[in-house]
Write a protein that holds these residues in place. Sequence first.
Motif, mmCIF file in Angstrom:
data_model
loop_
_atom_site.group_PDB
_atom_site.id
_atom_site.type_symbol
_atom_site.label_atom_id
_atom_site.label_comp_id
_atom_site.label_asym_id
_atom_site.label_seq_id
_atom_site.Cartn_x
_atom_site.Cartn_y
_atom_site.Cartn_z
ATOM 1 N N CYS A 104 0.833 -1.206 0.000
ATOM 2 C CA CYS A 104 0.000 0.000 0.000
ATOM 3 C C CYS A 104 0.866 1.254 0.000
ATOM 4 C CB CYS A 104 -0.944 -0.004 1.196
ATOM 5 S SG CYS A 104 -2.232 -1.283 1.106
ATOM 6 N N LYS A 105 1.908 1.261 0.807
ATOM 7 C CA LYS A 105 2.813 2.407 0.817
ATOM 8 C C LYS A 105 3.517 2.559 -0.526
ATOM 9 C CE LYS A 105 6.480 4.731 3.371
ATOM 10 N NZ LYS A 105 7.049 5.268 2.116
ATOM 11 N N ALA A 106 3.949 1.433 -1.096
ATOM 12 C CA ALA A 106 4.630 1.485 -2.386
ATOM 13 C C ALA A 106 3.696 2.004 -3.480
ATOM 14 C CB ALA A 106 5.164 0.100 -2.757
ATOM 15 N N LEU A 115 2.632 10.502 -11.152
ATOM 16 C CA LEU A 115 1.586 11.453 -11.524
ATOM 17 C C LEU A 115 1.747 12.824 -10.855
ATOM 18 C CD1 LEU A 115 -1.512 9.051 -11.510
ATOM 19 C CD2 LEU A 115 -0.080 9.744 -13.450
ATOM 20 N N GLY A 116 2.739 12.942 -9.982
ATOM 21 C CA GLY A 116 3.079 14.254 -9.466
ATOM 22 C C GLY A 116 2.374 14.704 -8.207
ATOM 23 N N GLY A 117 1.664 13.790 -7.548
ATOM 24 C CA GLY A 117 0.991 14.170 -6.307
ATOM 25 C C GLY A 117 -0.133 13.217 -5.987
ATOM 26 N N LEU A 118 -0.914 13.558 -4.974
ATOM 27 C CA LEU A 118 -2.087 12.774 -4.600
ATOM 28 C C LEU A 118 -3.050 13.704 -3.865
ATOM 29 C CD1 LEU A 118 -3.548 10.052 -4.449
ATOM 30 C CD2 LEU A 118 -2.360 9.618 -2.290
ATOM 31 N N HIS A 119 -4.291 13.725 -4.355
ATOM 32 C CA HIS A 119 -5.318 14.606 -3.787
ATOM 33 C C HIS A 119 -6.571 13.865 -3.347
ATOM 34 C CE1 HIS A 119 -2.889 16.858 -6.778
ATOM 35 N NE2 HIS A 119 -2.838 17.764 -5.810
ATOM 36 N N VAL A 120 -6.816 12.707 -3.955
ATOM 37 C CA VAL A 120 -8.025 11.939 -3.649
ATOM 38 C C VAL A 120 -7.659 10.473 -3.509
ATOM 39 C CG1 VAL A 120 -10.349 11.291 -4.394
ATOM 40 C CG2 VAL A 120 -9.441 13.544 -5.006
ATOM 41 N N LEU A 121 -8.045 9.872 -2.381
ATOM 42 C CA LEU A 121 -7.895 8.427 -2.192
ATOM 43 C C LEU A 121 -9.280 7.808 -2.136
ATOM 44 C CD1 LEU A 121 -6.379 5.776 -1.446
ATOM 45 C CD2 LEU A 121 -6.588 6.495 0.960
ATOM 46 N N VAL A 122 -9.512 6.823 -2.988
ATOM 47 C CA VAL A 122 -10.755 6.054 -2.946
ATOM 48 C C VAL A 122 -10.425 4.632 -2.518
ATOM 49 C CG1 VAL A 122 -12.734 5.163 -4.233
ATOM 50 C CG2 VAL A 122 -11.848 7.448 -4.740
ATOM 51 N N ASN A 123 -10.822 4.267 -1.303
ATOM 52 C CA ASN A 123 -10.696 2.888 -0.823
ATOM 53 C C ASN A 123 -11.935 2.120 -1.264
ATOM 54 O OD1 ASN A 123 -8.228 2.678 0.707
ATOM 55 N ND2 ASN A 123 -9.144 4.046 2.220
ATOM 56 N N TYR A 153 -7.948 -0.586 3.800
ATOM 57 C CA TYR A 153 -8.376 0.813 3.852
ATOM 58 C C TYR A 153 -7.466 1.596 4.794
ATOM 59 C CZ TYR A 153 -12.921 0.006 1.498
ATOM 60 O OH TYR A 153 -13.910 -0.274 0.598
ATOM 61 N N PHE A 154 -7.188 1.004 5.956
ATOM 62 C CA PHE A 154 -6.316 1.650 6.935
ATOM 63 C C PHE A 154 -4.910 1.844 6.376
ATOM 64 C CE2 PHE A 154 -3.034 0.585 10.162
ATOM 65 C CZ PHE A 154 -3.018 1.798 10.840
ATOM 66 N N TYR A 155 -4.346 0.790 5.772
ATOM 67 C CA TYR A 155 -2.990 0.887 5.242
ATOM 68 C C TYR A 155 -2.889 1.973 4.175
ATOM 69 C CZ TYR A 155 -2.270 -3.751 7.374
ATOM 70 O OH TYR A 155 -2.186 -4.808 8.238
ATOM 71 N N MET A 156 -3.870 2.026 3.279
ATOM 72 C CA MET A 156 -3.839 3.017 2.202
ATOM 73 C C MET A 156 -3.986 4.430 2.754
ATOM 74 S SD MET A 156 -3.335 2.263 -0.974
ATOM 75 C CE MET A 156 -3.175 0.811 -2.014
ATOM 76 N N GLY A 197 -17.320 3.018 10.999
ATOM 77 C CA GLY A 197 -16.651 3.610 12.158
ATOM 78 C C GLY A 197 -15.334 4.264 11.789
ATOM 79 N N PHE A 198 -14.589 3.643 10.891
ATOM 80 C CA PHE A 198 -13.316 4.197 10.423
ATOM 81 C C PHE A 198 -13.537 5.546 9.748
ATOM 82 C CE2 PHE A 198 -9.960 4.133 6.983
ATOM 83 C CZ PHE A 198 -8.880 4.389 7.819
ATOM 84 N N THR A 199 -14.540 5.610 8.874
ATOM 85 C CA THR A 199 -14.837 6.854 8.162
ATOM 86 C C THR A 199 -15.186 7.969 9.137
ATOM 87 O OG1 THR A 199 -15.618 5.668 6.193
ATOM 88 C CG2 THR A 199 -16.403 7.930 6.494
ATOM 89 N N ARG A 200 -16.075 7.675 10.062
ATOM 90 C CA ARG A 200 -16.532 8.721 10.977
ATOM 91 C C ARG A 200 -15.420 9.177 11.915
ATOM 92 N NH1 ARG A 200 -22.031 5.207 11.675
ATOM 93 N NH2 ARG A 200 -23.138 6.070 9.865
ATOM 94 N N SER A 201 -14.673 8.234 12.451
ATOM 95 C CA SER A 201 -13.591 8.599 13.376
ATOM 96 C C SER A 201 -12.484 9.361 12.664
ATOM 97 C CB SER A 201 -13.013 7.340 14.032
ATOM 98 O OG SER A 201 -13.986 6.676 14.801
ATOM 99 N N LEU A 202 -12.069 8.865 11.487
ATOM 100 C CA LEU A 202 -10.992 9.524 10.766
ATOM 101 C C LEU A 202 -11.411 10.918 10.313
ATOM 102 C CD1 LEU A 202 -8.082 9.150 9.820
ATOM 103 C CD2 LEU A 202 -8.993 8.251 7.648
#
Length: 286
Positions: A104-106, A115-123, A153-156, A197-202
Amino acid sequence: MSNNFPPQKQDRLPGRETEMNPPAEFIREDYRGSGKLAGKVALITGGDSGIGRAAAIHFAREGADVAIVYFDEHDDAAEAKRLVEAEGRRCIIIPGDVRDSAFCKAAVDETVKSLGGLHVLVNNAGHQVVQTRLEDITDEQWETTFAINIHGYFYMARAALEHLSPGSSIINTTSINSFVGNAMLVDYTSTKGAIDGFTRSLSQQLIERDIRVNQVAPGPIWTPLQPASIGQHDPQKVASLGSEMPMGRAGQPSELGPAYVYLASNDSSYVSGQTIHVNGGKVVNG
Protein backbone atom coordinates in the motif's frame (compact mmCIF):
# COMPACT_ATOMS: atom_id res chain seq x y z
CA MET A 1 -34.16 0.79 -16.71
CA SER A 2 -34.67 -2.81 -15.61
CA ASN A 3 -32.67 -5.92 -14.86
CA ASN A 4 -31.73 -8.15 -17.74
CA PHE A 5 -29.29 -10.54 -16.09
CA PRO A 6 -29.33 -14.22 -16.97
CA PRO A 7 -28.43 -16.65 -14.16
CA GLN A 8 -24.64 -16.86 -14.01
CA LYS A 9 -21.61 -17.42 -11.86
CA GLN A 10 -17.88 -16.86 -11.96
CA ASP A 11 -15.55 -19.42 -10.46
CA ARG A 12 -12.93 -17.14 -8.91
CA LEU A 13 -12.58 -14.10 -6.71
CA PRO A 14 -12.08 -11.32 -7.56
CA GLY A 15 -14.57 -11.53 -10.41
CA ARG A 16 -13.78 -10.50 -13.95
CA GLU A 17 -15.48 -7.67 -15.82
CA THR A 18 -14.75 -9.48 -19.09
CA GLU A 19 -17.06 -12.33 -18.02
CA MET A 20 -20.08 -10.17 -17.14
CA ASN A 21 -23.29 -10.87 -19.06
CA PRO A 22 -24.43 -8.27 -19.96
CA PRO A 23 -21.55 -5.82 -19.65
CA ALA A 24 -21.90 -3.12 -17.02
CA GLU A 25 -22.36 0.57 -17.80
CA PHE A 26 -19.61 2.76 -16.32
CA ILE A 27 -20.52 6.28 -17.42
CA ARG A 28 -23.55 7.62 -19.19
CA GLU A 29 -23.11 9.13 -22.62
CA ASP A 30 -24.76 12.34 -21.46
CA TYR A 31 -22.45 12.86 -18.46
CA ARG A 32 -20.66 16.14 -19.10
CA GLY A 33 -17.49 16.91 -17.19
CA SER A 34 -16.90 20.49 -16.07
CA GLY A 35 -13.36 20.41 -14.71
CA LYS A 36 -14.38 19.71 -11.11
CA LEU A 37 -11.17 17.70 -10.58
CA ALA A 38 -8.83 19.53 -12.94
CA GLY A 39 -5.23 19.23 -11.84
CA LYS A 40 -6.02 16.52 -9.28
CA VAL A 41 -4.54 13.04 -8.89
CA ALA A 42 -6.67 10.20 -7.57
CA LEU A 43 -5.70 6.71 -6.40
CA ILE A 44 -8.51 4.14 -6.55
CA THR A 45 -8.23 0.62 -5.12
CA GLY A 46 -10.27 -1.97 -6.98
CA GLY A 47 -10.32 0.50 -9.85
CA ASP A 48 -10.06 -2.10 -12.59
CA SER A 49 -13.76 -2.98 -12.59
CA GLY A 50 -17.20 -2.24 -11.20
CA ILE A 51 -17.68 0.81 -8.99
CA GLY A 52 -13.96 1.57 -8.92
CA ARG A 53 -13.76 1.70 -12.71
CA ALA A 54 -16.80 3.97 -12.82
CA ALA A 55 -15.17 6.33 -10.33
CA ALA A 56 -11.95 6.33 -12.38
CA ILE A 57 -13.71 7.22 -15.63
CA HIS A 58 -15.84 9.92 -14.01
CA PHE A 59 -12.77 11.41 -12.33
CA ALA A 60 -10.96 11.45 -15.67
CA ARG A 61 -13.87 13.16 -17.40
CA GLU A 62 -13.69 15.80 -14.64
CA GLY A 63 -9.99 16.38 -15.34
CA ALA A 64 -8.14 14.10 -12.87
CA ASP A 65 -5.23 11.77 -13.53
CA VAL A 66 -5.81 8.34 -12.03
CA ALA A 67 -3.81 5.53 -10.44
CA ILE A 68 -5.66 2.21 -10.41
CA VAL A 69 -4.70 -0.40 -7.83
CA TYR A 70 -5.93 -3.92 -8.51
CA PHE A 71 -5.15 -7.50 -7.51
CA ASP A 72 -4.53 -9.72 -10.55
CA GLU A 73 -7.28 -8.90 -13.07
CA HIS A 74 -4.77 -7.68 -15.67
CA ASP A 75 -7.12 -7.55 -18.66
CA ASP A 76 -9.74 -5.59 -16.70
CA ALA A 77 -7.08 -3.17 -15.47
CA ALA A 78 -5.74 -2.62 -18.99
CA GLU A 79 -9.24 -1.83 -20.22
CA ALA A 80 -9.86 0.57 -17.33
CA LYS A 81 -6.59 2.33 -18.19
CA ARG A 82 -7.65 2.59 -21.82
CA LEU A 83 -10.97 4.14 -20.83
CA VAL A 84 -9.33 6.70 -18.55
CA GLU A 85 -6.81 7.63 -21.24
CA ALA A 86 -9.65 7.95 -23.76
CA GLU A 87 -10.83 10.85 -21.60
CA GLY A 88 -7.50 12.56 -22.24
CA ARG A 89 -6.00 11.91 -18.81
CA ARG A 90 -2.96 10.01 -17.56
CA CYS A 91 -3.44 6.63 -15.90
CA ILE A 92 -1.14 4.11 -14.25
CA ILE A 93 -2.13 0.63 -13.12
CA ILE A 94 -0.55 -0.98 -10.07
CA PRO A 95 -1.09 -4.68 -9.36
CA GLY A 96 -0.78 -5.92 -5.79
CA ASP A 97 -2.45 -7.00 -2.59
CA VAL A 98 -3.95 -4.37 -0.29
CA ARG A 99 -3.59 -6.81 2.62
CA ASP A 100 0.13 -5.96 2.54
CA SER A 101 0.90 -2.63 4.23
CA ALA A 102 4.24 -2.37 2.43
CA PHE A 103 2.50 -2.72 -0.93
CA CYS A 104 0.00 0.00 0.00
CA LYS A 105 2.81 2.41 0.82
CA ALA A 106 4.63 1.49 -2.39
CA ALA A 107 1.44 2.08 -4.43
CA VAL A 108 1.00 5.53 -2.92
CA ASP A 109 4.66 6.37 -3.52
CA GLU A 110 4.46 5.19 -7.14
CA THR A 111 1.36 7.31 -7.70
CA VAL A 112 3.06 10.43 -6.36
CA LYS A 113 6.23 9.77 -8.35
CA SER A 114 4.47 8.98 -11.63
CA LEU A 115 1.59 11.45 -11.52
CA GLY A 116 3.08 14.25 -9.47
CA GLY A 117 0.99 14.17 -6.31
CA LEU A 118 -2.09 12.77 -4.60
CA HIS A 119 -5.32 14.61 -3.79
CA VAL A 120 -8.03 11.94 -3.65
CA LEU A 121 -7.90 8.43 -2.19
CA VAL A 122 -10.76 6.05 -2.95
CA ASN A 123 -10.70 2.89 -0.82
CA ASN A 124 -12.89 0.53 -2.79
CA ALA A 125 -11.28 -2.93 -3.07
CA GLY A 126 -13.60 -5.54 -1.60
CA HIS A 127 -14.08 -9.25 -0.98
CA GLN A 128 -17.14 -11.29 -0.10
CA VAL A 129 -18.04 -14.98 0.13
CA VAL A 130 -21.57 -16.22 0.75
CA GLN A 131 -22.12 -18.42 3.80
CA THR A 132 -25.60 -19.02 5.20
CA ARG A 133 -24.36 -20.54 8.50
CA LEU A 134 -21.92 -18.88 10.87
CA GLU A 135 -20.33 -22.27 11.54
CA ASP A 136 -19.29 -22.48 7.88
CA ILE A 137 -17.22 -19.28 8.00
CA THR A 138 -13.68 -20.52 8.51
CA ASP A 139 -10.98 -18.61 10.34
CA GLU A 140 -9.28 -18.10 6.98
CA GLN A 141 -12.39 -16.63 5.35
CA TRP A 142 -13.06 -14.30 8.29
CA GLU A 143 -9.47 -13.07 8.39
CA THR A 144 -9.22 -12.66 4.61
CA THR A 145 -12.40 -10.62 4.43
CA PHE A 146 -11.23 -8.30 7.19
CA ALA A 147 -7.73 -8.03 5.75
CA ILE A 148 -8.96 -6.89 2.34
CA ASN A 149 -12.03 -4.88 3.32
CA ILE A 150 -10.79 -2.86 6.28
CA HIS A 151 -7.08 -3.46 6.93
CA GLY A 152 -6.36 -2.38 3.35
CA TYR A 153 -8.38 0.81 3.85
CA PHE A 154 -6.32 1.65 6.93
CA TYR A 155 -2.99 0.89 5.24
CA MET A 156 -3.84 3.02 2.20
CA ALA A 157 -5.13 5.96 4.23
CA ARG A 158 -2.11 5.91 6.53
CA ALA A 159 0.28 5.87 3.56
CA ALA A 160 -1.64 8.58 1.71
CA LEU A 161 -1.75 11.10 4.56
CA GLU A 162 1.87 12.09 4.08
CA HIS A 163 0.94 13.42 0.64
CA LEU A 164 -2.58 14.79 1.13
CA SER A 165 -2.81 18.56 1.47
CA PRO A 166 -5.64 20.78 2.76
CA GLY A 167 -8.71 20.32 0.57
CA SER A 168 -7.90 16.68 -0.19
CA SER A 169 -10.45 13.89 0.16
CA ILE A 170 -10.62 10.28 1.29
CA ILE A 171 -13.64 8.32 0.09
CA ASN A 172 -14.41 4.86 1.45
CA THR A 173 -16.82 2.37 -0.12
CA THR A 174 -19.07 0.83 2.51
CA SER A 175 -22.37 -0.98 1.80
CA ILE A 176 -26.07 -0.96 2.47
CA ASN A 177 -25.42 -4.22 4.31
CA SER A 178 -23.80 -2.54 7.31
CA PHE A 179 -27.01 -0.56 7.83
CA VAL A 180 -29.58 -3.32 7.30
CA GLY A 181 -27.60 -6.57 7.80
CA ASN A 182 -27.26 -9.51 5.44
CA ALA A 183 -27.78 -13.06 6.63
CA MET A 184 -25.63 -14.49 3.82
CA LEU A 185 -22.70 -12.12 4.30
CA VAL A 186 -21.99 -11.89 8.03
CA ASP A 187 -18.24 -11.38 7.73
CA TYR A 188 -18.52 -8.97 4.81
CA THR A 189 -21.23 -6.98 6.58
CA SER A 190 -19.10 -6.82 9.71
CA THR A 191 -16.22 -5.30 7.76
CA LYS A 192 -18.52 -2.71 6.26
CA GLY A 193 -19.61 -1.73 9.77
CA ALA A 194 -15.93 -1.31 10.61
CA ILE A 195 -15.55 0.96 7.57
CA ASP A 196 -18.44 3.10 8.85
CA GLY A 197 -16.65 3.61 12.16
CA PHE A 198 -13.32 4.20 10.42
CA THR A 199 -14.84 6.85 8.16
CA ARG A 200 -16.53 8.72 10.98
CA SER A 201 -13.59 8.60 13.38
CA LEU A 202 -10.99 9.52 10.77
CA SER A 203 -13.15 12.40 9.55
CA GLN A 204 -13.05 13.92 13.03
CA GLN A 205 -9.29 13.42 13.34
CA LEU A 206 -8.51 15.02 9.99
CA ILE A 207 -10.84 18.02 10.15
CA GLU A 208 -8.05 20.13 11.63
CA ARG A 209 -5.93 19.29 8.57
CA ASP A 210 -8.80 20.27 6.23
CA ILE A 211 -8.93 16.75 4.77
CA ARG A 212 -12.45 15.42 4.29
CA VAL A 213 -13.35 11.76 4.85
CA ASN A 214 -16.68 10.41 3.62
CA GLN A 215 -18.17 7.18 2.32
CA VAL A 216 -20.54 5.85 -0.31
CA ALA A 217 -22.92 3.01 0.61
CA PRO A 218 -23.98 1.17 -2.55
CA GLY A 219 -26.95 -1.13 -2.67
CA PRO A 220 -27.01 -4.05 -5.13
CA ILE A 221 -24.85 -2.93 -8.08
CA TRP A 222 -24.03 -4.86 -11.26
CA THR A 223 -20.35 -5.62 -10.67
CA PRO A 224 -18.20 -8.78 -11.01
CA LEU A 225 -18.46 -9.34 -7.27
CA GLN A 226 -22.08 -10.43 -7.74
CA PRO A 227 -21.63 -13.45 -10.05
CA ALA A 228 -18.29 -14.28 -8.38
CA SER A 229 -19.82 -14.52 -4.90
CA ILE A 230 -23.62 -14.67 -4.96
CA GLY A 231 -23.49 -16.51 -8.29
CA GLN A 232 -21.26 -19.20 -6.84
CA HIS A 233 -23.85 -19.77 -4.13
CA ASP A 234 -26.89 -19.65 -6.44
CA PRO A 235 -26.66 -18.42 -10.05
CA GLN A 236 -30.40 -17.73 -10.06
CA LYS A 237 -29.99 -15.05 -7.38
CA VAL A 238 -27.91 -13.05 -9.83
CA ALA A 239 -30.88 -12.90 -12.21
CA SER A 240 -33.02 -11.32 -9.49
CA LEU A 241 -30.32 -8.99 -8.16
CA GLY A 242 -31.88 -5.84 -6.72
CA SER A 243 -35.48 -6.96 -7.15
CA GLU A 244 -36.08 -6.44 -3.42
CA MET A 245 -35.23 -2.73 -3.60
CA PRO A 246 -37.99 -0.11 -3.95
CA MET A 247 -36.89 0.62 -7.52
CA GLY A 248 -37.08 -3.12 -8.25
CA ARG A 249 -33.69 -3.42 -9.92
CA ALA A 250 -29.94 -3.42 -9.44
CA GLY A 251 -27.95 -0.27 -10.06
CA GLN A 252 -25.24 0.26 -12.63
CA PRO A 253 -21.73 1.49 -11.75
CA SER A 254 -22.53 4.58 -13.83
CA GLU A 255 -25.05 5.54 -11.15
CA LEU A 256 -22.31 5.53 -8.48
CA GLY A 257 -19.64 7.55 -10.29
CA PRO A 258 -21.22 11.00 -9.74
CA ALA A 259 -21.38 10.40 -5.97
CA TYR A 260 -17.62 9.88 -5.89
CA VAL A 261 -17.10 13.01 -8.00
CA TYR A 262 -19.16 15.03 -5.52
CA LEU A 263 -17.16 13.80 -2.53
CA ALA A 264 -13.84 14.24 -4.34
CA SER A 265 -14.54 17.78 -5.52
CA ASN A 266 -14.89 21.13 -3.81
CA ASP A 267 -18.67 20.80 -4.19
CA SER A 268 -18.58 18.85 -0.91
CA SER A 269 -16.32 21.31 0.93
CA TYR A 270 -18.72 21.38 3.94
CA VAL A 271 -19.21 17.61 4.07
CA SER A 272 -17.18 15.18 6.17
CA GLY A 273 -17.95 12.03 8.11
CA GLN A 274 -21.05 11.45 6.00
CA THR A 275 -22.57 8.63 3.94
CA ILE A 276 -24.16 8.88 0.50
CA HIS A 277 -26.61 6.02 0.01
CA VAL A 278 -26.98 4.91 -3.61
CA ASN A 279 -29.24 1.92 -3.19
CA GLY A 280 -32.38 2.07 -5.30
CA GLY A 281 -34.58 3.89 -2.79
CA LYS A 282 -34.10 1.93 0.44
CA VAL A 283 -34.44 4.28 3.44
CA VAL A 284 -31.88 3.29 6.07
CA ASN A 285 -31.62 6.45 8.25
CA GLY A 286 -27.89 6.10 8.78
